[in-house]
Scaffold this motif. Structure first.
Motif, PDB file in Angstrom:
ATOM      1  N   GLY A   1       0.743  -1.306  -0.162  1.00 56.71           N
ATOM      2  CA  GLY A   1       0.058   0.136   0.264  1.00 56.71           C
ATOM      3  C   GLY A   1       0.989   1.532  -0.209  1.00 56.71           C
ATOM      4  N   LEU A   2       2.050   1.173  -0.081  1.00 57.59           N
ATOM      5  CA  LEU A   2       3.073   2.320   0.077  1.00 57.59           C
ATOM      6  C   LEU A   2       3.393   2.637  -1.447  1.00 57.59           C
ATOM      7  N   HIS A   3       2.568   3.417  -2.120  1.00 61.34           N
ATOM      8  CA  HIS A   3       2.706   3.409  -3.522  1.00 61.34           C
ATOM      9  C   HIS A   3       3.816   4.262  -4.168  1.00 61.34           C
ATOM     10  N   GLN A   4       4.021   5.486  -3.429  1.00 62.39           N
ATOM     11  CA  GLN A   4       5.063   6.428  -3.954  1.00 62.39           C
ATOM     12  C   GLN A   4       6.109   6.253  -4.672  1.00 62.39           C
ATOM     13  N   LEU A   5       6.945   5.374  -4.163  1.00 62.16           N
ATOM     14  CA  LEU A   5       8.303   4.893  -4.578  1.00 62.16           C
ATOM     15  C   LEU A   5       8.073   4.012  -5.671  1.00 62.16           C
ATOM     16  N   TYR A   6       7.110   3.058  -5.735  1.00 66.17           N
ATOM     17  CA  TYR A   6       6.997   2.307  -7.154  1.00 66.17           C
ATOM     18  C   TYR A   6       6.401   3.106  -8.031  1.00 66.17           C
ATOM     19  N   GLU A   7       5.525   3.979  -7.828  1.00 67.75           N
ATOM     20  CA  GLU A   7       4.932   4.716  -8.822  1.00 67.75           C
ATOM     21  C   GLU A   7       5.996   5.797  -9.538  1.00 67.75           C
ATOM     22  N   ALA A   8       7.025   6.581  -8.667  1.00 66.52           N
ATOM     23  CA  ALA A   8       7.988   7.282  -9.103  1.00 66.52           C
ATOM     24  C   ALA A   8       8.867   6.395 -10.005  1.00 66.52           C
ATOM     25  N   VAL A   9       9.253   5.241  -9.761  1.00 68.19           N
ATOM     26  CA  VAL A   9       9.903   4.692 -10.779  1.00 68.19           C
ATOM     27  C   VAL A   9       9.137   4.070 -11.865  1.00 68.19           C
ATOM     28  N   HIS A  10       8.012   3.874 -11.787  1.00 70.29           N
ATOM     29  CA  HIS A  10       7.295   3.375 -12.834  1.00 70.29           C
ATOM     30  C   HIS A  10       7.048   4.497 -13.778  1.00 70.29           C
ATOM     31  N   HIS A  11       6.885   5.808 -13.364  1.00 69.32           N
ATOM     32  CA  HIS A  11       6.925   6.887 -14.290  1.00 69.32           C
ATOM     33  C   HIS A  11       8.222   7.129 -15.004  1.00 69.32           C
ATOM     34  N   MET A  12       9.332   7.098 -14.311  1.00 68.44           N
ATOM     35  CA  MET A  12      10.607   7.164 -14.960  1.00 68.44           C
ATOM     36  C   MET A  12      10.655   6.030 -15.999  1.00 68.44           C
ATOM     37  N   GLU A  13      10.343   5.099 -15.846  1.00 63.58           N
ATOM     38  CA  GLU A  13      10.506   3.951 -16.767  1.00 63.58           C
ATOM     39  C   GLU A  13       9.594   4.186 -17.685  1.00 63.58           C
ATOM     40  N   GLU A  14       8.349   4.798 -17.622  1.00 63.15           N
ATOM     41  CA  GLU A  14       7.426   5.009 -18.829  1.00 63.15           C
ATOM     42  C   GLU A  14       8.116   6.234 -19.483  1.00 63.15           C
ATOM     43  N   GLY A  15       8.604   7.024 -19.148  1.00 60.09           N
ATOM     44  CA  GLY A  15       9.244   8.351 -19.663  1.00 60.09           C
ATOM     45  C   GLY A  15      10.395   7.640 -20.657  1.00 60.09           C
ATOM     46  N   ALA A  16      11.269   6.776 -20.117  1.00 58.67           N
ATOM     47  CA  ALA A  16      12.391   6.239 -20.890  1.00 58.67           C
ATOM     48  C   ALA A  16      11.824   5.560 -21.953  1.00 58.67           C
TER      49      ALA A  16
END
Length: 314
Positions: free
Chosen positions: A248-263
């Motif tokens: 349930g602590l989504h912030q870190l995973y979502e930040a990495v996921h956004h960087m992954e999508e951007g790349a």
């Protein structure tokens, strides 16, 4: 009587076809589950050779055999019963337990990085002979326990909708095949220099290839040591990254996921590779940070208590 016998034979044929279809389904499910865990299998194969790097050549294969047997014990006597029971009765416990294992991997990786920077042995100088080999095998089997648990949990996630007995058979197949694959590859890697030495005694191109193989193997083993350490940090960090999201602590995973999508979006046809690299580097950085914190805590608690408990020397 004849008609009854024909009916019985028909029933047997139906049961045989059903059993064959079930075996095919189990085989396909095991292959799919094993494929999903392929990334961790590569990590496992990269980590293991470093444990036999400093051994005499004649001790390499016996030690690999002991580690492989320890790996099978890990899978069949600890991991397989645990994941089956937990998935059956308390599935919510799987993620926290796996995260503890991930933190241990991060600690192992960060300790090796610190040992390299500080130019000392991460675990201290051991005793010679059998005790040293026993310590080495124990360390390798402990690390294998974490990597094997990750492999088995990944495989379990692919067959979680199967019945209990199907899950048992599939995971047992995955355990055997992956152990044979990993330690077979490891055995080949560590014996390549001997193969090169034999080739070098021949004539012509074979001799040249053999000499090149002998010269290359120290570099190959050094690279594998680096890859193995990076793999500990990457896998451990990724376990923690995914685990925090599942808790349930989504912030870190979502930040990495956004960087992954951007790349991925910014690099066109190389998007898949770029996205994977971003996720991998982020996981490794997280693993290094968490591992460094654990090393620091260990240095100021357990290791300090051990040093205070040692008798002073004259």
């Amino acid at each position: 009587m004849a008609s009854g016998l024909v009916a019985l034979l028909d029933d047997v044929a139906v049961l045989a076809r059903a059993a064959a279809a079930s075996v095919d389904d189990i085989g396909a499910a095991a292959a799919k589950a094993g494929a999903k865990a392929a990334g961790v299998v590569v990590d496992d194969a990269a980590v293991t050779p470093q444990y036999v790097r400093s051994l005499a050549a004649e001790r390499e294969l016996p030690i690999i055999k002991r580690i492989a047997l320890g790996s099978l014990r890990n899978k069949f006597f600890i991991i397989l019963p645990a994941v089956l029971l937990l998935s059956q009765f308390v599935p919510w416990l799987l993620t926290p337990i796996l995260m503890l294992g991930g933190a241990y991997l991060c600690y192992e990786g960060a300790e090796k990085v610190w040992a390299k920077i500080a130019h000392h042995d991460a675990h201290g100088a051991g005793e010679e002979g059998v005790l040293d080999e026993t310590t080495l095998v124990s360390g390798a089997v402990r690390t294998d326990l974490i990597l094997s648990a990750e492999i088995m949990v990944i495989a379990l996630n692919e067959v979680v909708d199967e019945g209990f007995w199907s899950r048992l058979v599939i995971l047992a197949l995955v355990a055997v095949v992956i152990t044979v694959l990993v330690y077979g590859v490891v055995a080949l890697i560590v014996r390549m220099d001997d193969a090169g030495l034999r080739l070098s005694q021949l004539s012509g191109a074979a001799a040249g290839f053999g000499r090149g193989l002998v010269r290359a193997m120290p570099l190959v083993l050094t690279v594998l040591t680096v890859v193995g350490t990076a793999a500990m940090l990457w896998v451990g960090g990724h376990i923690l990254l995914v685990g925090t999201d599942e808790l349930g602590l989504h912030q870190l995973y979502e930040a990495v996921h956004h960087m992954e999508e951007g790349a991925h979006d910014a690099t066109g046809v190389l998007g898949g590779l770029a996205g994977w690299l971003v996720n991998t580097v982020a996981s490794a950085i997280l693993g290094l940070v968490v591992g460094a914190l654990v090393v620091l805590v260990m240095a100021f608690t357990l290791h300090r208590r051990k040093s205070h408990g040692e008798p002073r020397r004259a």
